[in-house]
Design a protein around this motif. Structure first.
Motif, PDB file in Angstrom:
ATOM      1  N   GLU A   1       0.874  -1.181   0.000  1.00 46.54           N
ATOM      2  CA  GLU A   1       0.000   0.000   0.000  1.00 46.54           C
ATOM      3  C   GLU A   1       0.910   1.231   0.000  1.00 46.54           C
ATOM      4  OE1 GLU A   1      -3.185   0.222  -0.260  1.00 46.54           O
ATOM      5  OE2 GLU A   1      -3.946  -1.768   0.248  1.00 46.54           O
TER       6      GLU A   1
ATOM      7  N   GLU B   1       0.566   4.472  -0.439  1.00 46.66           N
ATOM      8  CA  GLU B   1       0.197   5.646   0.368  1.00 46.66           C
ATOM      9  C   GLU B   1       0.454   5.414   1.855  1.00 46.66           C
ATOM     10  OE1 GLU B   1      -3.626   8.045  -0.164  1.00 46.66           O
ATOM     11  OE2 GLU B   1      -3.837   6.402  -1.582  1.00 46.66           O
ATOM     12  N   PHE B   2       0.120   4.207   2.292  1.00 51.94           N
ATOM     13  CA  PHE B   2       0.303   3.879   3.710  1.00 51.94           C
ATOM     14  C   PHE B   2       1.783   3.968   4.080  1.00 51.94           C
ATOM     15  CE2 PHE B   2       1.396   0.773   6.996  1.00 51.94           C
ATOM     16  CZ  PHE B   2       0.576   1.196   8.033  1.00 51.94           C
TER      17      PHE B   2
ATOM     18  N   THR C   1       3.126   7.635   3.966  1.00 52.04           N
ATOM     19  CA  THR C   1       2.650   8.486   5.069  1.00 52.04           C
ATOM     20  C   THR C   1       3.305   8.072   6.385  1.00 52.04           C
ATOM     21  OG1 THR C   1       0.548   8.488   3.898  1.00 52.04           O
ATOM     22  CG2 THR C   1       0.555   9.501   6.055  1.00 52.04           C
ATOM     23  N   LEU C   2       3.401   6.767   6.588  1.00 46.38           N
ATOM     24  CA  LEU C   2       4.033   6.284   7.824  1.00 46.38           C
ATOM     25  C   LEU C   2       5.503   6.720   7.862  1.00 46.38           C
ATOM     26  CD1 LEU C   2       3.776   4.662  10.424  1.00 46.38           C
ATOM     27  CD2 LEU C   2       4.289   2.590   9.147  1.00 46.38           C
TER      28      LEU C   2
ATOM     29  N   GLU D   1       6.814   9.355   6.459  1.00 44.32           N
ATOM     30  CA  GLU D   1       6.868  10.796   6.735  1.00 44.32           C
ATOM     31  C   GLU D   1       6.673  11.069   8.231  1.00 44.32           C
ATOM     32  OE1 GLU D   1       4.368  13.105   4.117  1.00 44.32           O
ATOM     33  OE2 GLU D   1       4.946  14.984   5.091  1.00 44.32           O
ATOM     34  N   ARG D   2       5.765  10.349   8.847  1.00 43.90           N
ATOM     35  CA  ARG D   2       5.503  10.522  10.286  1.00 43.90           C
ATOM     36  C   ARG D   2       6.728  10.098  11.107  1.00 43.90           C
ATOM     37  NH1 ARG D   2       0.004   8.550  12.613  1.00 43.90           N
ATOM     38  NH2 ARG D   2       0.428  10.283  14.019  1.00 43.90           N
TER      39      ARG D   2
ATOM     40  N   LEU E   1       9.371  12.819  10.791  1.00 46.58           N
ATOM     41  CA  LEU E   1       9.031  13.968  11.650  1.00 46.58           C
ATOM     42  C   LEU E   1       9.485  13.724  13.085  1.00 46.58           C
ATOM     43  CD1 LEU E   1       5.419  14.898  10.432  1.00 46.58           C
ATOM     44  CD2 LEU E   1       7.443  16.355  10.313  1.00 46.58           C
ATOM     45  N   ARG E   2       9.646  12.436  13.452  1.00 48.58           N
ATOM     46  CA  ARG E   2      10.071  12.078  14.813  1.00 48.58           C
ATOM     47  C   ARG E   2      11.567  11.745  14.880  1.00 48.58           C
ATOM     48  NH1 ARG E   2       4.927  11.522  14.200  1.00 48.58           N
ATOM     49  NH2 ARG E   2       3.544  11.790  15.988  1.00 48.58           N
TER      50      ARG E   2
ATOM     51  N   MET F   1      -1.204  -4.658  14.819  1.00 46.30           N
ATOM     52  CA  MET F   1      -2.376  -4.739  13.940  1.00 46.30           C
ATOM     53  C   MET F   1      -2.647  -3.396  13.251  1.00 46.30           C
ATOM     54  SD  MET F   1      -3.943  -7.802  14.708  1.00 46.30           S
ATOM     55  CE  MET F   1      -5.697  -7.745  14.952  1.00 46.30           C
ATOM     56  N   LYS F   2      -3.126  -3.473  12.028  1.00 48.04           N
ATOM     57  CA  LYS F   2      -3.582  -2.281  11.301  1.00 48.04           C
ATOM     58  C   LYS F   2      -5.046  -2.024  11.651  1.00 48.04           C
ATOM     59  CE  LYS F   2      -0.997  -2.348   6.952  1.00 48.04           C
ATOM     60  NZ  LYS F   2      -1.179  -2.605   5.520  1.00 48.04           N
ATOM     61  N   PRO F   3      -5.523  -0.803  11.756  1.00 49.99           N
ATOM     62  CA  PRO F   3      -4.764   0.438  11.719  1.00 49.99           C
ATOM     63  C   PRO F   3      -3.890   0.550  12.967  1.00 49.99           C
ATOM     64  CG  PRO F   3      -7.149   0.837  11.516  1.00 49.99           C
ATOM     65  CD  PRO F   3      -6.975  -0.569  11.907  1.00 49.99           C
ATOM     66  N   ILE F   4      -2.690   1.089  12.778  1.00 46.86           N
ATOM     67  CA  ILE F   4      -1.732   1.071  13.885  1.00 46.86           C
ATOM     68  C   ILE F   4      -1.943   2.233  14.854  1.00 46.86           C
ATOM     69  CG2 ILE F   4       0.094  -0.148  12.653  1.00 46.86           C
ATOM     70  CD1 ILE F   4       1.384   2.658  12.257  1.00 46.86           C
ATOM     71  N   GLU F   5      -1.509   2.019  16.069  1.00 46.39           N
ATOM     72  CA  GLU F   5      -1.434   3.080  17.084  1.00 46.39           C
ATOM     73  C   GLU F   5       0.029   3.488  17.078  1.00 46.39           C
ATOM     74  OE1 GLU F   5      -2.768   5.740  19.308  1.00 46.39           O
ATOM     75  OE2 GLU F   5      -4.279   4.191  18.889  1.00 46.39           O
ATOM     76  N   LEU F   6       0.301   4.724  16.643  1.00 46.85           N
ATOM     77  CA  LEU F   6       1.693   5.132  16.405  1.00 46.85           C
ATOM     78  C   LEU F   6       2.568   5.025  17.665  1.00 46.85           C
ATOM     79  CD1 LEU F   6       3.272   6.159  13.881  1.00 46.85           C
ATOM     80  CD2 LEU F   6       3.289   8.361  15.023  1.00 46.85           C
TER      81      LEU F   6
ATOM     82  N   ALA G   1      -6.392   1.881   7.663  1.00 46.12           N
ATOM     83  CA  ALA G   1      -5.012   2.151   8.083  1.00 46.12           C
ATOM     84  C   ALA G   1      -4.470   3.379   7.343  1.00 46.12           C
ATOM     85  CB  ALA G   1      -4.127   0.934   7.817  1.00 46.12           C
TER      86      ALA G   1
ATOM     87  N   ASP H   1       0.101  15.502  13.320  1.00 46.22           N
ATOM     88  CA  ASP H   1       1.519  15.823  13.546  1.00 46.22           C
ATOM     89  C   ASP H   1       1.819  17.258  13.106  1.00 46.22           C
ATOM     90  OD1 ASP H   1       1.892  13.259  14.390  1.00 46.22           O
ATOM     91  OD2 ASP H   1       2.900  12.560  12.568  1.00 46.22           O
TER      92      ASP H   1
END
Lengths: 126, 227
Positions: free
Chosen positions: A12, A14-15, A18-19, A21-22, A25-26, A103-108, B33, B44
């Motif tokens: 995926e 996009e997934f 985006t992940l 990029e997040r 950022l960290r 598990m998806k959707p993930i808790e960051l 997701a 963010d």
């Protein structure tokens, strides 16, 4: 502490983007592969600390990629991503050497905690 | 119970439906997701004050919170539906009755809401593990829930409770309401031949008890079979 090098493997697009990029950022360094074959090539080339690996992909399955990564370098830690309702597939991954699963959707926050623990294990940090 | 060609066809159709449902929920979780991560990225950016217009930022924060909440609810439903779809994979398994009922109830809330019937639950933490047919338990619970809802009116309450009964797990649907109008006995066509066949196959027992006034209980006892 050195920058954690991550490889995110998910078909995926996009997934994964985006992940990544997040994560950046960290302050983590995140690369992306959108199939199993590319993932194995990137593991050889860039030696990531931790691989975030989707279980269900159309070419090589997550479990096959996991076996490939462990064959190349058993110290690279792998966290499996699963969209399944059951935890059985995640547990199967751990039996084959994965560090953990999520598990998806993930808790960051949960994923970041697992990444830190996996990084510490790879580098022998108590 | 005699199995006809028509029944075999329906079994195949049911199998197809289960597989499609399992595949659908898996895909659904992938979409959720992506929505979740995109929403997280927006959160963010807001947190890192990369959106400087305060009015816009406040509005976006509300949207982010609502989206996060709805994604979590949709993911939980998708997960329950996925597990529900997989229950027929194993004809006999060890399970917790509470888990099966909770899973199915998440998918049944809407039916009660549509009829303005309130649902209440009380799950015992003392239930023994049960070795039996999980998809039959869920089928029987659906039949009982359907029967309870059919007999209820707006503002009635259906309480779903579990408790140990010897080595068995007991599931009770208690229907209560205002006034003295008693609940009608459950119609035979609702608790059909297949329902009674399933009860026999599971070694379970079913009792319908009418109390005084608007009060009725549907009681199911589910034994643990010998592996």
């Amino acid at each position: 502490m050195n920058k954690i090098n991550l490889l995110i493997v998910d078909d995926e697009v996009e997934f994964a983007a985006t992940l990544a990029e997040r994560m950046e950022l960290r302050g983590l360094a995140a690369q992306i592969a959108n199939n199993g074959k590319d993932a194995l090539e990137m593991v050889s080339a860039s030696q990531p600390d931790v691989v975030i690996l989707d279980l269900k992909m159309p070419d090589l399955s997550g479990l096959e990629v996991l076996e490939g990564i462990k064959a190349k370098d058993p110290s690279i830690e792998v966290i499996m991503l699963t969209g399944h309702g059951s935890t059985a597939s995640g547990v199967e991954g751990m039996e084959k050497g994965a560090f953990d699963y999520i598990m998806k959707p993930i808790e960051l926050a949960e994923l970041l905690e697992k990444i830190n623990l996996a990084y510490n294990k790879r580098h022998g940090i108590a | 119970m005699v199995i006809h060609e028509e029944d075999k066809l329906r079994c195949r159709q049911l199998n197809t439906l289960g597989r499609l449902m399992a595949g659908f929920t898996h895909e659904q979780k992938n979409h959720l997701a992506i929505i979740n991560e995109s929403n997280g990225l927006l959160a963010d950016l807001l947190e890192m004050q990369q959106i400087t217009d305060e009015t816009l930022a406040a509005r976006l924060e509300k949207i982010v919170a609502t989206t996060k909440d709805r994604v979590a609810k949709a993911a939980e439903m998708a997960q329950h539906l996925n597990r529900f779809a997989h229950r027929m994979d194993t004809p006999l398994a060890t399970f917790q009755v509470n888990e099966l009922i909770f899973e199915e109830l998440t998918l049944l809330h809407r039916f009660a809401n549509m009829k303005q019937v309130d649902l209440d639950t009380s799950f015992s933490t003392e239930l023994p593990g049960t070795y039996n047919n999980p998809s039959l338990v869920q089928f029987i619970f659906f039949c009982l829930f359907d029967a309870a809802l059919e007999g209820s009116s707006a503002r009635d309450i259906i309480k779903i409770s579990t408790e140990p009964h010897g080595d068995s797990s007991q599931l009770t649907l208690t229907m209560t309401g205002q006034g003295d109008m008693p609940f009608s006995p459950i119609k035979e066509e609702i608790l059909c031949e297949a329902f009674h066949f399933a009860i026999t196959k599971m070694g379970a027992s079913f009792i319908e008890k009418h109390g005084e006034g608007r009060h009725m209980r549907l009681i199911l006892r589910i034994p643990s079979l010998t592996p």
